[in-house]
Scaffold this active site. Structure first.
Site, PDB file in Angstrom:
ATOM      1  N   ASP A 259       0.818  -1.219   0.000  1.00  0.00           N
ATOM      2  CA  ASP A 259       0.000   0.000   0.000  1.00  0.00           C
ATOM      3  C   ASP A 259       0.848   1.263   0.000  1.00  0.00           C
ATOM      4  O   ASP A 259       1.988   1.271   0.473  1.00  0.00           O
ATOM      5  CB  ASP A 259      -0.942   0.007   1.223  1.00  0.00           C
ATOM      6  CG  ASP A 259      -0.185   0.000   2.544  1.00  0.00           C
ATOM      7  OD1 ASP A 259      -0.508   0.822   3.408  1.00  0.00           O
ATOM      8  OD2 ASP A 259       0.745  -0.836   2.685  1.00  0.00           O
ATOM      9  N   GLU A 260       0.281   2.323  -0.553  1.00  0.00           N
ATOM     10  CA  GLU A 260       0.780   3.694  -0.407  1.00  0.00           C
ATOM     11  C   GLU A 260       2.260   3.844  -0.735  1.00  0.00           C
ATOM     12  O   GLU A 260       3.061   4.289   0.089  1.00  0.00           O
ATOM     13  CB  GLU A 260       0.491   4.186   1.019  1.00  0.00           C
ATOM     14  CG  GLU A 260      -1.011   4.248   1.282  1.00  0.00           C
ATOM     15  CD  GLU A 260      -1.352   4.764   2.667  1.00  0.00           C
ATOM     16  OE1 GLU A 260      -2.250   5.608   2.768  1.00  0.00           O
ATOM     17  OE2 GLU A 260      -0.707   4.308   3.623  1.00  0.00           O
TER      18      GLU A 260
END
Ligand code: IFG
Length: 450
Positions: A259-260
């Site tokens: 993620d991210e």
């Protein structure tokens, strides 16, 4: 809070006396396999309790339901010098989804084994069966890795706000795995990568493209860190970490985060995730990651599971439909519904609010089948409530954020949608307050419920 029991009139005396010996609780094997491994039958009548199931989980869940049919005093650990009664019922029950989960972030703030066991006890009360442990992030590395002492000597020494952090030894990990199994919970380990890795980057110089360790980080920004995807040392590191954890985790899944990541190109990200997926498969686990992997063209390995967390847009929704068409299945963790690290409302002392307020009704009143349009029910493994710990420091904080929202997620995972509605649920949920008092749960007395 599940099942199709009809309460009868007579109450059965459960404490034997010398004139009236204790009616046995009979555990029967289900020979005609109607319940599945987690389902059960529970019959209480004429002073007899009969539990019928096919396997351990079914018996365990029947007992959790029996606990709920008894008054809160049943949680008293001593011998009760008076009789308890339970209404006559005939329940035939089985879960809607196989994945009924909770995620606990032990990296933002570290939570020791006793806290994690307490969280598992509370999960088991409501038949949750997957504990996803977020073991690494920018602020802390939480599990001893043989051959990589710097990860715990340095990476475990921090947490959000600058506290002393901590980590699990391998013995403590094995003990948590065993404790989970005794409550029909499978632990799902997550090592977030290539982003959310500053604790590792601050520990091991060669994971950084410039060959120098980063400074420890105790804030709550996201997206700034990444393993150096151009160095072979990175993949040796990933292999060490996945191997050591996989061989001590009986569950089928290894969660690689994903993620991210804002500092890599799509090509770099894809290449890294493809190699991470190969490493996970090499160590005998199924690949699991947050939903950003659906937007890349990485080769999703067989049995891959994507954890949906970001509020859907038409674009991200289409990526998920594509990923499902390539064989992926989904775990649903919509941040604007069941991120239980969100504030309940403006009055909440704890919690974040980037996804909005998630009050007790928001967390309950939705249907997994309609979250991502174009995805068949068969592609949905289940639901999971993440609890990120930027603002939670103690087990009491965890309990406050999780209750009363977590039981609602458990019911979404267990009960058919057509049998759920907020109006009757909130009344049933309110009746659990006295049980939580007896259990010492530090729950938020939600004005929508109590
Ligand atoms: N998003 C980040 C987490 C955490 C969370 C807090 C995911 C998958 C916000 N990633 O949720 O690291 O900061 O609500």
């Amino acid at each position: 809070m599940e099942g199709s029991g009809q309460s009868g009139e007579s109450a059965e005396n459960l404490n034997g006396t010398n004139q009236n010996p204790l009616p046995p609780i009979v555990f029967r094997a289900d020979t005609n396999a109607v319940f599945g491994t987690e389902g059960y039958g529970l019959d209480v009548s004429a002073g007899q309790i009969t539990i019928t199931a096919q396997a351990g989980p079914g018996y365990f869940y029947a007992v959790q339901t029996l606990r709920q049919l008894l008054p809160p005093a049943i949680e008293y650990s001593g011998t009760l010098p008076y009789a308890l009664s339970v209404a006559s019922v005939r329940i035939r029950d089985h879960p809607r989804f196989e994945w009924r989960g909770a995620m606990l972030d032990v990296s933002g703030h570290f939570f020791g084994p006793a806290d994690v066991k307490r969280y598992m006890d509370l999960m088991a009360l409501y038949k949750l069966n997957r504990l996803h442990l977020h073991l690494s992030d920018d602020q802390g590395w939480r599990l001893e890795i043989p051959g990589r002492p710097a990860l715990t000597d340095i990476g475990a020494r921090t947490q959000v706000g600058g506290g002393e952090g901590g980590y699990y030894t391998l013995a403590e990990w094995d003990d948590l795995v065993a404790y989970a199994a005794s409550r029909n919970i499978t632990i799902v380990p997550e090592i977030d990568m290539p982003g959310h890795t500053n604790a590792a980057l601050a520990s091991i110089a060669e994971l950084n493209c410039d060959g120098r360790r980063t400074e420890p980080y105790t804030g709550i920004d996201v997206g700034f860190s990444s393993l150096c995807v151009d160095r072979e040392e990175t993949y040796a590191f990933v292999d060490d970490v996945v191997r050591e954890i996989a061989q001590r985790s009986p569950g089928a899944y290894f969660h690689v985060g994903g993620d991210e990541v804002t500092t890599l190109s799509a090509t770099e990200y894809n290449a890294f995730m493809d190699r991470a997926a190969e490493i996970v498969a090499r160590h005998g686990k199924l690949f699991m990651a947050w939903d950003g992997v659906a937007e890349t063209r990485m080769t999703l390995p067989p049995g891959a599971v994507i954890q949906v967390w970001r509020p859907q847009t038409a674009d991200t929704g289409q990526h998920l439909v594509d990923a499902v068409s390539r064989g992926a299945r989904l775990i649903l963790s919509p941040a604007d519904r069941i991120y239980v690290d969100m504030k309940y409302d403006a009055s909440s002392r704890l919690g974040l609010r980037w996804a909005g307020f998630n009050d007790t009704r928001d967390a309950y009143d939705w249907d997994p089948a309609t979250l991502v349009s174009g995805v068949p029910d068969s592609a949905i493994l289940g639901v999971e409530a993440p609890l990120w710990t930027e603002t939670a420091e103690t087990i009491r904080d965890l309990e406050w954020l999780a209750f009363p929202r977590l039981p609602g997620v458990a019911e979404i995972g267990w009960t058919a949608h057509e049998r759920r509605d907020w109006t009757t649920y909130r009344t049933r949920l309110a009746a659990h307050g006295p049980r939580w008092d007896v259990l010492g749960i530090n729950y938020y007395p939600s004005p929508l419920v109590f």
